[in-house]
Scaffold this active site. Structure first.
Site, PDB file in Angstrom:
ATOM      1  N   LYS A  18      40.143  45.405  47.467  1.00 23.03           N
ATOM      2  CA  LYS A  18      40.804  45.638  46.406  1.00 23.03           C
ATOM      3  C   LYS A  18      41.319  47.226  46.582  1.00 23.03           C
ATOM      4  CE  LYS A  18      41.074  42.458  42.816  1.00 23.03           C
ATOM      5  NZ  LYS A  18      41.068  42.080  41.354  1.00 23.03           N
TER       6      LYS A  18
ATOM      7  N   LYS B  85      46.451  34.540  44.444  1.00 19.56           N
ATOM      8  CA  LYS B  85      47.903  34.671  43.704  1.00 19.56           C
ATOM      9  C   LYS B  85      48.468  35.921  44.125  1.00 19.56           C
ATOM     10  CE  LYS B  85      44.793  35.525  39.866  1.00 19.56           C
ATOM     11  NZ  LYS B  85      44.384  34.860  38.912  1.00 19.56           N
TER      12      LYS B  85
ATOM     13  N   LYS C 161      41.395  33.142  51.934  1.00 28.02           N
ATOM     14  CA  LYS C 161      41.351  32.528  50.582  1.00 28.02           C
ATOM     15  C   LYS C 161      42.613  32.471  49.949  1.00 28.02           C
ATOM     16  CE  LYS C 161      40.505  34.825  46.853  1.00 28.02           C
ATOM     17  NZ  LYS C 161      40.139  35.593  45.628  1.00 28.02           N
TER      18      LYS C 161
HETATM   19  P1  TYM Z   1      39.791  35.735  39.359  1.00 28.18           P
HETATM   20  O1  TYM Z   1      40.714  35.966  37.993  1.00 28.18           O
HETATM   21  O2  TYM Z   1      40.322  36.314  40.546  1.00 28.18           O
HETATM   22  O3  TYM Z   1      39.703  34.132  39.587  1.00 28.18           O
HETATM   23  C1  TYM Z   1      39.260  33.158  38.365  1.00 28.18           C
HETATM   24  C2  TYM Z   1      38.115  31.999  39.253  1.00 28.18           C
HETATM   25  O4  TYM Z   1      39.058  31.233  40.099  1.00 28.18           O
HETATM   26  C3  TYM Z   1      38.139  31.252  41.451  1.00 28.18           C
HETATM   27  N1  TYM Z   1      39.076  31.440  42.662  1.00 28.18           N
HETATM   28  C4  TYM Z   1      38.838  30.521  43.544  1.00 28.18           C
HETATM   29  N2  TYM Z   1      38.087  29.342  43.814  1.00 28.18           N
HETATM   30  C5  TYM Z   1      38.338  28.624  44.902  1.00 28.18           C
HETATM   31  N3  TYM Z   1      39.126  28.938  45.761  1.00 28.18           N
HETATM   32  C6  TYM Z   1      40.191  30.184  45.499  1.00 28.18           C
HETATM   33  N4  TYM Z   1      40.980  30.174  46.683  1.00 28.18           N
HETATM   34  C7  TYM Z   1      39.948  30.746  44.333  1.00 28.18           C
HETATM   35  N5  TYM Z   1      40.540  31.888  43.822  1.00 28.18           N
HETATM   36  C8  TYM Z   1      40.073  32.119  42.762  1.00 28.18           C
HETATM   37  C9  TYM Z   1      37.420  32.661  41.411  1.00 28.18           C
HETATM   38  O5  TYM Z   1      36.279  32.596  41.990  1.00 28.18           O
HETATM   39  C10 TYM Z   1      36.934  32.580  39.787  1.00 28.18           C
HETATM   40  O6  TYM Z   1      35.893  31.971  39.505  1.00 28.18           O
HETATM   41  N6  TYM Z   1      36.110  38.638  38.257  1.00 28.18           N
HETATM   42  C11 TYM Z   1      36.732  37.471  38.038  1.00 28.18           C
HETATM   43  C12 TYM Z   1      36.971  37.145  36.683  1.00 28.18           C
HETATM   44  C13 TYM Z   1      35.758  37.547  35.693  1.00 28.18           C
HETATM   45  C14 TYM Z   1      34.583  36.512  35.533  1.00 28.18           C
HETATM   46  C15 TYM Z   1      33.871  37.012  34.497  1.00 28.18           C
HETATM   47  C16 TYM Z   1      34.323  35.387  36.135  1.00 28.18           C
HETATM   48  C17 TYM Z   1      35.743  38.505  34.778  1.00 28.18           C
HETATM   49  N7  TYM Z   1      34.483  38.492  34.155  1.00 28.18           N
HETATM   50  C18 TYM Z   1      32.771  36.691  34.170  1.00 28.18           C
HETATM   51  C19 TYM Z   1      33.108  34.945  35.586  1.00 28.18           C
HETATM   52  C20 TYM Z   1      32.155  35.516  34.500  1.00 28.18           C
HETATM   53  C21 TYM Z   1      37.971  37.282  38.843  1.00 28.18           C
HETATM   54  O7  TYM Z   1      38.601  38.085  39.106  1.00 28.18           O
HETATM   55  O8  TYM Z   1      38.284  35.927  38.829  1.00 28.18           O
END
Ligand code: TYM
Length: 340
Positions: free
Chosen positions: A120, A205, A202
């Site tokens: 990032k 979005k 990956k």
């Molecule tokens: P975020 O918002 O980027 O993504 C949300 C969830 O989607 C999963 N994900 C994917 N899984 C498979 N293939 C992909 N291409 C893909 N893109 C995204 C991510 O692994 C995630 O599970 N830091 C986290 C949000 C967060 C969180 C937490 C998660 C904040 N606090 C506490 C778990 C527990 C995040 O940015 O996810």
């Protein structure tokens, strides 16, 4: 909203998604779908993590709207607010408070090793703020406040769950058993859905539109994007992520959405052409997303209901989070409250 008798305690799940843009099929397969699959066996806490989203500059009106849209998607995939808590992170101030305390138990060295921080900060070189650096500490606070046993995420978040465990173990080592040490839960198939155009990356979005399927994409967009998905030139349907990333990605998507193994999906399609692989993937995606989209529309037309779910769940989440936060404050030596 969830009110469980203390005697039938189920293990606890915490997970969150950022309201930072349209959700993709990757978010669905890697996370949201598992949230629903685990809902009956666990005491689930699912959060719209709007504070995390502030680490990248946002348009305020758009972010406000996206928080509601993400909450509506949580409900649209079938999460039941009678069983699971569904709320916004910024409505429960304990998250930010515990994050501050845990910052003081986290080392610069371990935060500098986080791959998401490196990615990032390369992507947003003009805004490498302190929040981006301490992002995993807020995530640790999210998880540890609810004494979560399990954290369902996609593979890209595994490192953040590992640092959460390290922080919790360090804290418990000093103060006794304050936090439950959480395990990561990563689904067998689809824990890393890949970009349709660059299948070694990956699906994300923040990449150009043609690389991902959005959960709210129309059937014609889904058809077009999968039709144009990058495959390879040897025309053999085989599950081999290293040598055939595009084909394997489509096979994984079908497997995740049908509940079959990648071996079974591959066997069903063996001897057929890429056209058939793509049309099977397209049908599976459309069949999965259509009912979610219809439900999403219905919920977005009932904002009063949506707001009432978020308000009630935030109230209960605060109650639970403050139990942990009060204990932490006492342990570290924060000033006691008067007995007014
Ligand atoms: P975020 O918002 O980027 O993504 C949300 C969830 O989607 C999963 N994900 C994917 N899984 C498979 N293939 C992909 N291409 C893909 N893109 C995204 C991510 O692994 C995630 O599970 N830091 C986290 C949000 C967060 C969180 C937490 C998660 C904040 N606090 C506490 C778990 C527990 C995040 O940015 O996810």
């Amino acid at each position: 909203m969830q009110t469980q008798p203390e005697t039938v305690k189920k293990p606890i799940i915490f997970s969150g998604i950022q309201p930072s843009g349209t959700l993709t099929l990757g978010n669905y397969i890697g996370a949201l779908r598992n949230f629903k699959l685990l809902e009956d066996e666990y005491d689930c806490v699912y959060c719209v993590v709007d504070l995390h989203t502030l680490t990248v500059r946002q348009d305020a009106a758009q972010l406000r709207r996206r928080c509601l849209e993400l909450a509506a998607l949580y409900l649209a995939v079938g999460l039941d607010p009678q069983k699971s808590l569904i709320f916004c992170q910024s409505h429960v101030s304990a998250h930010a408070e515990l994050a501050w305390i845990l910052n003081c138990y986290t080392y610069m060295g371990e935060l500098s090793r986080m791959t998401q921080f490196k990615d990032k900060s390369a992507k947003h070189a003009d805004n490498i703020n302190a929040g981006l650096f301490t992002y995993p500490v807020l995530m640790a606070a999210d998880i540890l406040l609810y004494q979560a046993d399990l954290v369902p995420v996609g593979v890209d978040q595994k490192q953040h769950v590992e640092i959460t465990r390290d922080i919790a173990q360090r804290f418990n080592g000093i103060y006794g058993d304050v936090f439950t040490i959480p395990d990561v839960y990563i689904g067998k198939v689809g824990s890393k859905v890949m970009s349709l155009q660059e299948p070694t990356r990956k699906m994300s979005k923040s990449d150009p539109e043609e690389t991902y399927i959005a959960l709210l994409d129309k059937p014609e967009d889904i058809r077009r994007k999968i039709k144009r998905a990058v495959t390879d030139s040897d025309a053999e349907i085989r599950f081999d992520p290293e040598n055939k990333p595009g084909v394997s990605n489509l096979l994984s998507i079908i497997a995740a959405l049908t509940g079959e193994s990648t071996a079974a999906v591959t066997a069903n399609l063996s001897g057929k052409g890429y056209g058939e692989l793509k049309s099977t993937a397209t049908e599976c995606v459309i069949e999965t997303l259509s009912p979610i989209q219809a439900e999403y529309k219905r919920i977005m037309n009932d904002k009063a209901y949506l707001q009432s779910v978020l308000d009630q769940c935030a109230h209960e989440a605060s109650r639970r989070a403050n139990r942990t936060l009060d204990k932490v404050k006492r342990k570290v030596g924060c000033a006691p409250h008067g007995k007014a």
